[in-house]
Design a protein around this motif. Structure first.
Motif, PDB file in Angstrom:
ATOM      1  N   LYS A 371       0.824  -1.208   0.000  1.00 28.05           N
ATOM      2  CA  LYS A 371       0.000   0.000   0.000  1.00 28.05           C
ATOM      3  C   LYS A 371       0.861   1.263   0.000  1.00 28.05           C
ATOM      4  CE  LYS A 371      -3.826   2.183   2.498  1.00 28.05           C
ATOM      5  NZ  LYS A 371      -4.697   2.109   3.691  1.00 28.05           N
ATOM      6  N   THR A 372       1.995   1.218   0.692  1.00 21.48           N
ATOM      7  CA  THR A 372       2.878   2.383   0.744  1.00 21.48           C
ATOM      8  C   THR A 372       3.459   2.677  -0.633  1.00 21.48           C
ATOM      9  OG1 THR A 372       3.449   1.879   3.048  1.00 21.48           O
ATOM     10  CG2 THR A 372       4.924   3.365   1.856  1.00 21.48           C
ATOM     11  N   TRP A 373       3.941   1.637  -1.314  1.00 21.36           N
ATOM     12  CA  TRP A 373       4.493   1.830  -2.671  1.00 21.36           C
ATOM     13  C   TRP A 373       3.429   2.374  -3.619  1.00 21.36           C
ATOM     14  CZ3 TRP A 373       9.560   1.683  -3.110  1.00 21.36           C
ATOM     15  CH2 TRP A 373      10.325   0.834  -2.302  1.00 21.36           C
ATOM     16  N   LEU A 374       2.228   1.801  -3.556  1.00 18.80           N
ATOM     17  CA  LEU A 374       1.158   2.226  -4.458  1.00 18.80           C
ATOM     18  C   LEU A 374       0.760   3.678  -4.195  1.00 18.80           C
ATOM     19  CD1 LEU A 374      -1.119  -0.966  -4.375  1.00 18.80           C
ATOM     20  CD2 LEU A 374       0.436  -0.266  -6.204  1.00 18.80           C
ATOM     21  N   SER A 375       0.619   4.022  -2.920  1.00 18.08           N
ATOM     22  CA  SER A 375       0.234   5.395  -2.571  1.00 18.08           C
ATOM     23  C   SER A 375       1.299   6.386  -3.005  1.00 18.08           C
ATOM     24  CB  SER A 375      -0.007   5.505  -1.064  1.00 18.08           C
ATOM     25  OG  SER A 375      -1.069   4.677  -0.658  1.00 18.08           O
ATOM     26  N   TRP A 376       2.556   6.011  -2.800  1.00 12.13           N
ATOM     27  CA  TRP A 376       3.643   6.916  -3.196  1.00 12.13           C
ATOM     28  C   TRP A 376       3.635   7.124  -4.709  1.00 12.13           C
ATOM     29  CZ3 TRP A 376       9.611   5.724  -2.659  1.00 12.13           C
ATOM     30  CH2 TRP A 376      10.327   6.908  -2.899  1.00 12.13           C
ATOM     31  N   SER A 377       3.495   6.040  -5.473  1.00 10.88           N
ATOM     32  CA  SER A 377       3.487   6.181  -6.934  1.00 10.88           C
ATOM     33  C   SER A 377       2.292   7.005  -7.406  1.00 10.88           C
ATOM     34  CB  SER A 377       3.491   4.806  -7.609  1.00 10.88           C
ATOM     35  OG  SER A 377       2.269   4.123  -7.395  1.00 10.88           O
ATOM     36  N   ASP A 378       1.147   6.868  -6.722  1.00  6.92           N
ATOM     37  CA  ASP A 378      -0.034   7.652  -7.102  1.00  6.92           C
ATOM     38  C   ASP A 378       0.177   9.139  -6.846  1.00  6.92           C
ATOM     39  OD1 ASP A 378      -1.192   5.277  -7.814  1.00  6.92           O
ATOM     40  OD2 ASP A 378      -2.551   5.157  -6.083  1.00  6.92           O
ATOM     41  N   GLU A 385       5.359  13.477 -11.912  1.00  5.63           N
ATOM     42  CA  GLU A 385       6.733  12.979 -11.811  1.00  5.63           C
ATOM     43  C   GLU A 385       6.768  11.528 -12.285  1.00  5.63           C
ATOM     44  OE1 GLU A 385       9.386  14.642 -10.990  1.00  5.63           O
ATOM     45  OE2 GLU A 385       8.508  16.511 -10.243  1.00  5.63           O
ATOM     46  N   TYR A 386       6.605  11.334 -13.595  1.00  4.31           N
ATOM     47  CA  TYR A 386       6.458   9.976 -14.125  1.00  4.31           C
ATOM     48  C   TYR A 386       7.736   9.145 -13.998  1.00  4.31           C
ATOM     49  CZ  TYR A 386       2.511  12.468 -16.173  1.00  4.31           C
ATOM     50  OH  TYR A 386       1.396  13.242 -16.357  1.00  4.31           O
ATOM     51  N   GLU A 387       8.876   9.766 -14.241  1.00  2.00           N
ATOM     52  CA  GLU A 387      10.143   9.021 -14.129  1.00  2.00           C
ATOM     53  C   GLU A 387      10.383   8.561 -12.691  1.00  2.00           C
ATOM     54  OE1 GLU A 387      12.054   8.064 -16.484  1.00  2.00           O
ATOM     55  OE2 GLU A 387      11.697   9.367 -18.214  1.00  2.00           O
ATOM     56  N   ILE A 390       8.089   5.690 -11.961  1.00  2.00           N
ATOM     57  CA  ILE A 390       8.585   4.452 -12.571  1.00  2.00           C
ATOM     58  C   ILE A 390       9.679   3.836 -11.706  1.00  2.00           C
ATOM     59  CG2 ILE A 390       9.941   3.552 -14.519  1.00  2.00           C
ATOM     60  CD1 ILE A 390       8.296   5.534 -16.293  1.00  2.00           C
ATOM     61  N   HIS A 391      10.595   4.683 -11.223  1.00  2.00           N
ATOM     62  CA  HIS A 391      11.674   4.191 -10.346  1.00  2.00           C
ATOM     63  C   HIS A 391      11.086   3.591  -9.068  1.00  2.00           C
ATOM     64  CE1 HIS A 391      15.560   3.933  -8.412  1.00  2.00           C
ATOM     65  NE2 HIS A 391      15.098   4.648  -7.386  1.00  2.00           N
ATOM     66  N   CYS A 392      10.097   4.269  -8.507  1.00  2.00           N
ATOM     67  CA  CYS A 392       9.425   3.795  -7.283  1.00  2.00           C
ATOM     68  C   CYS A 392       8.786   2.428  -7.526  1.00  2.00           C
ATOM     69  CB  CYS A 392       8.376   4.815  -6.854  1.00  2.00           C
ATOM     70  SG  CYS A 392       7.123   4.199  -5.714  1.00  2.00           S
ATOM     71  N   LEU A 393       8.085   2.281  -8.638  1.00  2.00           N
ATOM     72  CA  LEU A 393       7.368   1.040  -8.926  1.00  2.00           C
ATOM     73  C   LEU A 393       8.315  -0.124  -9.207  1.00  2.00           C
ATOM     74  CD1 LEU A 393       4.550   2.666 -11.052  1.00  2.00           C
ATOM     75  CD2 LEU A 393       4.206   1.433  -8.897  1.00  2.00           C
ATOM     76  N   HIS A 394       9.437   0.180  -9.852  1.00  2.00           N
ATOM     77  CA  HIS A 394      10.420  -0.894 -10.076  1.00  2.00           C
ATOM     78  C   HIS A 394      11.027  -1.366  -8.747  1.00  2.00           C
ATOM     79  CE1 HIS A 394      10.588  -1.616 -14.334  1.00  2.00           C
ATOM     80  NE2 HIS A 394      10.629  -0.313 -14.599  1.00  2.00           N
ATOM     81  N   GLN A 395      11.234  -0.428  -7.826  1.00  6.72           N
ATOM     82  CA  GLN A 395      11.685  -0.823  -6.488  1.00  6.72           C
ATOM     83  C   GLN A 395      10.652  -1.727  -5.826  1.00  6.72           C
ATOM     84  OE1 GLN A 395      12.690   3.402  -5.075  1.00  6.72           O
ATOM     85  NE2 GLN A 395      14.053   2.134  -3.839  1.00  6.72           N
ATOM     86  N   ALA A 396       9.394  -1.355  -5.976  1.00  4.07           N
ATOM     87  CA  ALA A 396       8.323  -2.134  -5.362  1.00  4.07           C
ATOM     88  C   ALA A 396       8.256  -3.544  -5.938  1.00  4.07           C
ATOM     89  CB  ALA A 396       6.991  -1.421  -5.560  1.00  4.07           C
ATOM     90  N   LEU A 410       2.837   0.784 -13.801  1.00  2.00           N
ATOM     91  CA  LEU A 410       4.033   0.944 -14.638  1.00  2.00           C
ATOM     92  C   LEU A 410       3.652   1.123 -16.103  1.00  2.00           C
ATOM     93  CD1 LEU A 410       6.705  -1.551 -13.228  1.00  2.00           C
ATOM     94  CD2 LEU A 410       7.052   0.875 -13.746  1.00  2.00           C
ATOM     95  N   ALA A 411       2.679   0.362 -16.558  1.00  2.00           N
ATOM     96  CA  ALA A 411       2.234   0.498 -17.950  1.00  2.00           C
ATOM     97  C   ALA A 411       1.761   1.920 -18.211  1.00  2.00           C
ATOM     98  CB  ALA A 411       1.112  -0.501 -18.225  1.00  2.00           C
ATOM     99  N   GLY A 412       0.902   2.419 -17.315  1.00  2.00           N
ATOM    100  CA  GLY A 412       0.375   3.771 -17.488  1.00  2.00           C
ATOM    101  C   GLY A 412       1.470   4.820 -17.488  1.00  2.00           C
ATOM    102  N   MET A 413       2.441   4.667 -16.567  1.00  2.00           N
ATOM    103  CA  MET A 413       3.542   5.641 -16.480  1.00  2.00           C
ATOM    104  C   MET A 413       4.366   5.645 -17.766  1.00  2.00           C
ATOM    105  SD  MET A 413       3.226   7.012 -13.436  1.00  2.00           S
ATOM    106  CE  MET A 413       2.528   6.620 -11.818  1.00  2.00           C
TER     107      MET A 413
END
Length: 464
Positions: A371-378, A385-387, A390-396, A410-413
């Motif tokens: 949930k933390t990763w998802l909220s941060w990426s949202d 801040e798409y780049e 993307i970095h956040c989601l790859h870490q997740a 990630l697809a959307g970004m």
């Protein structure tokens, strides 16, 4: 007036300290020196204990008891070779002194050789008339080895010799709890109480076991017996209050918590529980009053700050919630629960830069919940801040590989930064993993969802 060595009106400790001040020399027997040395050791005054040992051995050079106390100090200072040499010297004179083997066990224990320590204690048991303390030491050695069954048996033997050894009783229950043998703990405590029916500690522990099994009525009865055995037992009132909360009897719970405030200095925990009860009862002003008292009493109690923050959060008063969580962070900036609340509140207030920083801090402090990763990426998406997203989601993905929620984002970004190849790749992954959640794209990336190529790709997985 100087003390006389024959002045029986004065305690040995007073005579000894007078001797140190005046440089007079008094004679003490070995029992007096032992009393003096034990006093200093118990008080943590090692230098004075060493001085007393030196003077004592000067007056009684053959005293095994004083030499064993010297061993104790040497072991405390990790001077094991000297301690072992002195033990050998004592053992040549007194081969059947259990204290020799207790000190040997102490040396082995401090060197993490717990099996050897247990062997020495077993020898000591064969020599000792009073075995409770040795069994207690053995129990601790088994705990070091994570052998909770053997530790439990050792502490039970302590209780067999001294049924009022509450430290041993607590340790027995600790072993049962670690083994998750709540039924065994209940059976043991019931048997113990058959012989010690007015032991408030045992009733209290029995109540906690029933709590673990969610047997609230039995727990309530146990805590009542604990209070009957000792009506000043604060712990029993607190636990009884918690049971009453579980039974939704919040007014009765408050009464028990308030009793603890009259028995001793008020505790932040009691204030907190009273506040929570008033919150459940809808008594908002009283709830706030006790939450404020909680953090005033103990500013380091995170549950107090979280209670105030959550109180305002539930009222959707996010500005006040943010004010209190920021106060909490100023006191303890390493509390991950504070940062999680801070991130969510800032997000709801549309303070996205602050939310971004708070989510980043949450991750840095080791909170890797999905949930933390998802909220941060949202949040990063809302900031454009798409780049970074993307970095956040790859870490997740390193923590949650092949998770569709991450893949859809990630697809959307990638589509947002016009990288259709990677966008297609991650969208295919997401659709393979969980086709039913494809509306994530529509909700988070409506412009992307309208693209004919994206719609076509999603449709191609409809019947897969």
């Amino acid at each position: 007036m100087p003390y006389s060595a024959h002045d029986d009106r004065n305690l040995p400790l007073e005579k000894f300290e007078s001797m140190l001040k005046t440089n007079d020399v008094y004679f003490f027997d070995t029992e007096d020196f032992q009393e003096i040395i034990h006093h200093y050791l118990d008080s943590g005054k090692i230098a004075l204990a060493k001085k007393a040992i030196k003077i004592g051995l000067g007056q009684h050079p053959g005293s095994s008891e004083l030499k064993l106390l010297q061993v104790e100090v040497l072991v405390f200072e990790n001077r094991f070779d000297q301690a072992e040499a002195l033990l050998e010297e004592v053992e040549m004179i007194e081969v059947s002194n259990e204290e020799i083997f207790i000190q040997k066990a102490n040396i082995h224990s401090k060197q993490d050789n717990h099996h050897k320590a247990i062997e020495c204690l077993q020898i000591a048991l064969t020599m000792a008339e009073e075995k409770a303390d040795i069994n207690s030491l053995m129990g601790m050695e088994y705990l070091f080895l994570d052998d909770y069954e053997a530790a439990k048996d050792a502490f039970v033997r302590c209780l067999e010799e001294d049924h009022l050894d509450y430290a041993a009783l607590y340790n027995v229950i600790y072993c049962f709890e670690f083994l998750e043998d709540f039924d065994g703990a209940i059976s043991f405590l019931n048997d113990y109480l058959n012989h010690n029916p007015y032991c408030e500690v045992a009733w209290h522990q029995l109540g906690k076991q029933f709590m673990s099994k969610k047997m609230y009525k039995e727990a309530l009865a146990s805590f009542d017996f604990a209070i009957y055995s000792d009506d000043t037992f604060i712990g029993a009132y607190l636990e009884k209050g918690r049971v009453l909360e579980k039974l939704k009897k919040h007014n009765e719970a408050i009464e028990n918590y308030e009793i603890t405030l009259t028995l001793d200095d008020p505790t932040s925990y009691a204030y907190l529980r009273i506040g929570i009860c008033h919150d459940h009862l809808g008594n908002d002003e009283l709830a706030k009053k006790y939450f404020y008292r909680t953090v005033h009493e103990d500013p380091l109690l995170d549950k107090g700050w979280l209670a105030i923050t959550d109180f305002y959060f539930k009222k959707q008063n996010y500005q006040k919630a943010l004010y209190y969580i920021n106060k909490a962070i100023n006191i303890d900036s390493e509390n991950v629960r504070y940062w999680k609340r801070c991130a969510r509140i800032n997000e709801l207030l549309h303070f996205y830069e602050e939310a971004d920083m708070a989510y980043q801090k949450t991750i840095e402090l080791g909170n890797y919940e999905l949930k933390t990763w998802l909220s941060w990426s949202d949040v990063l998406l809302k900031m454009g801040e798409y780049e970074s997203a993307i970095h956040c989601l790859h870490q997740a993905l390193e923590f949650y590989p092949e998770h569709s929620d991450l893949e859809y984002r990630l697809a959307g970004m990638y589509y947002m930064i016009s990288d259709s190849i990677k966008g297609d790749y991650h969208l295919k992954n997401a659709l393979k993993q969980n086709y039913d959640d494809h509306d994530t794209i529509e909700v988070l990336f409506p412009a992307v969802f309208k693209r004919p190529t994206v719609k076509k790709l999603i449709s191609s997985f409809r019947n897969v």
